[in-house]
Design an enzyme around this catalytic site. Structure first.
Site, PDB file in Angstrom:
ATOM      1  N   ASP A  14       0.793  15.544 -18.384  1.00  0.00           N
ATOM      2  CA  ASP A  14       0.039  14.983 -19.735  1.00  0.00           C
ATOM      3  C   ASP A  14      -0.052  13.510 -19.589  1.00  0.00           C
ATOM      4  O   ASP A  14       0.584  13.068 -18.494  1.00  0.00           O
ATOM      5  CB  ASP A  14       0.607  15.252 -20.768  1.00  0.00           C
ATOM      6  N   ASP A  62       7.954  21.543 -25.089  1.00  0.00           N
ATOM      7  CA  ASP A  62       8.739  20.711 -24.329  1.00  0.00           C
ATOM      8  C   ASP A  62       9.698  19.709 -25.085  1.00  0.00           C
ATOM      9  O   ASP A  62       9.068  19.524 -26.428  1.00  0.00           O
ATOM     10  CB  ASP A  62       7.802  20.066 -23.279  1.00  0.00           C
TER      11      ASP A  62
END
Length: 406
Positions: free
Chosen positions: A93, A254
């Site tokens: 990301d 996460d």
């Protein structure tokens, strides 16, 4: 439900000497130090999330990677660089929290795709821009113009991202990033992302939300969610709510929270399947900045501090071997605490009593607790603190496994 651990180059030295508090003279960090997945069995997560901002830096400054490390990551790829087991997934990301104060994300779509592709990620998340606030469904409050602008930016970049990924034929799975300020706005983002062709969507900006607020958003998304759509919760770890989240399409999340609690939380440092304990603070006289300042200012005698520090470690290790009584350990800790904290700060001694009386490390089956004993419960330096963080990850893994089995 899959758990991804965000990488921040958190490693420990397998040959660190806890008695002398020293590394081997020939130790090379990048070559010799190990990640949690190399010293904990089973591996305490299903995958690793790596942010471009952590690797390359951001508007806030340098990332966690040195220039040589960054070059090796690009050259070797994420799997070889992190020495991941074959069944450990990877997702990339941009690290939106690192540029949260900027008007626009600092990255362009082509460079992000290049990052994901060169590093060999299994999946990559589109560039997003975090929205600062949340408005409950029942509220009449109106969103700020900047919130709408950030959502539009995130959707525009997501459309460019998936179009570029498809035209280039890149091997990683594109994941769309959804931003919102409440249930209806998150549903709007998800609907738009599905129309673009995303089958996997990361819900961002939810870290400050309470679990019931996340559930409100997921319920609002339900009517427009396609059967194939899978959701990833960015930065969220709510084990008690995971079964509920799963009913609404959440398949992964996460978080670094349980790891960071080992050394960032005031009291909840050592996790067990039934609760948490406070780690025992024995700061290093020559390595603790706050204590060094007290010594340099003349407020604390260095010789007295060294003597008190050594007595704490001696009694703690003796207690672990059942050679020293609990009260003697607490007396040593109280004396050192008085030097370090001073009379105006709150005492941790009552919490230490509970930790020491229960000896949770004796009951833990993880390899770290079996190997290091009481050292894992001592709040002192990165080697102990990160190992305790790795231990906390094993507890989370066990809880997640019990949920999936249930």
């Amino acid at each position: 439900m899959k758990f991804y651990f965000p990488d921040s180059q958190d490693q420990v030295s397998p040959t660190y000497d806890f008695i002398s508090d020293e590394y081997l003279p020939h130790r090379v960090r990048q070559r010799d130090d190990v990640y949690a997945h190399q010293i904990v069995t089973p591996v305490p997560y299903d995958g690793i999330l790596v942010s471009k901002a952590v690797v390359d830096g951001s508007m806030k400054g340098a990332g966690k990677y040195s220039a040589p490390q960054r070059e090796r990551l690009y050259r070797l790829g994420v799997r070889k660089f992190l020495r991941l087991p074959q069944d450990c997934a990877t997702i990339g990301d941009c690290g939106a929290f690192n540029y949260i104060e900027e008007e626009r994300p600092p990255y362009k779509v082509p460079e992000v795709i290049d990052f994901y592709g060169q590093c060999g990620f299994d999946a990559g998340i589109s560039i997003d821009h975090i929205i600062f606030g949340y408005i409950p469904e029942e509220s009449d409050e109106q969103p700020e113009p900047a919130w709408k602008q950030r959502q539009e930016i995130s959707l525009e970049l997501a459309e460019e991202f998936i179009r570029s990924v498809k035209s280039a034929g890149t091997p990683f799975e594109p994941v769309g990033a959804a931003q919102g300020w409440g249930p209806a706005s998150y549903a709007h983002s998800v609907q738009k992302l599905q129309k673009m062709g995303y089958r996997r969507i990361a819900l961002g900006g939810m870290v400050p939300l309470k679990s019931h607020e996340i559930l409100s958003c997921l319920r609002a998304i339900d009517p427009i969610r396609e059967n194939y759509t899978q959701f990833h919760l960015l930065g969220i770890n709510r084990v008690d709510s995971m079964e509920q989240f799963a009913r609404h399409g959440v398949t992964s999340f996460d978080s670094t929270s349980v790891f960071r609690q080992a050394f960032m939380d005031d009291r909840h440092n050592y996790h067990t399947d039934t609760g948490t304990y406070t780690a025992i603070r024995v700061p290093q006289v020559d390595g603790n900045p706050a204590l060094k300042r007290l010594i340099l200012s003349g407020s604390v005698s260095q010789a007295e501090a060294i003597t008190a520090e050594r007595e704490c470690l001696r009694t703690l290790r003796g207690y672990d071997r059942e050679e020293v009584p609990l009260e003697e350990v607490l007396t040593a800790l109280e004396k050192y605490e008085a030097l370090v904290l001073g009379p105006k700060k709150k005492s941790y001694i009552p919490h230490y009593r509970t930790t020491l009386a229960d000896k949770p490390w004796k009951k833990c089956p993880c390899a770290l607790c079996e190997k290091h004993g009481i050292e894992i419960a001592v709040f002192r330096g990165t080697e102990r603190n990160k190992r305790r963080g790795f231990h906390n990850l094993t507890v989370l893994e066990t809880k997640m496994r019990s949920l999936s089995l249930g």
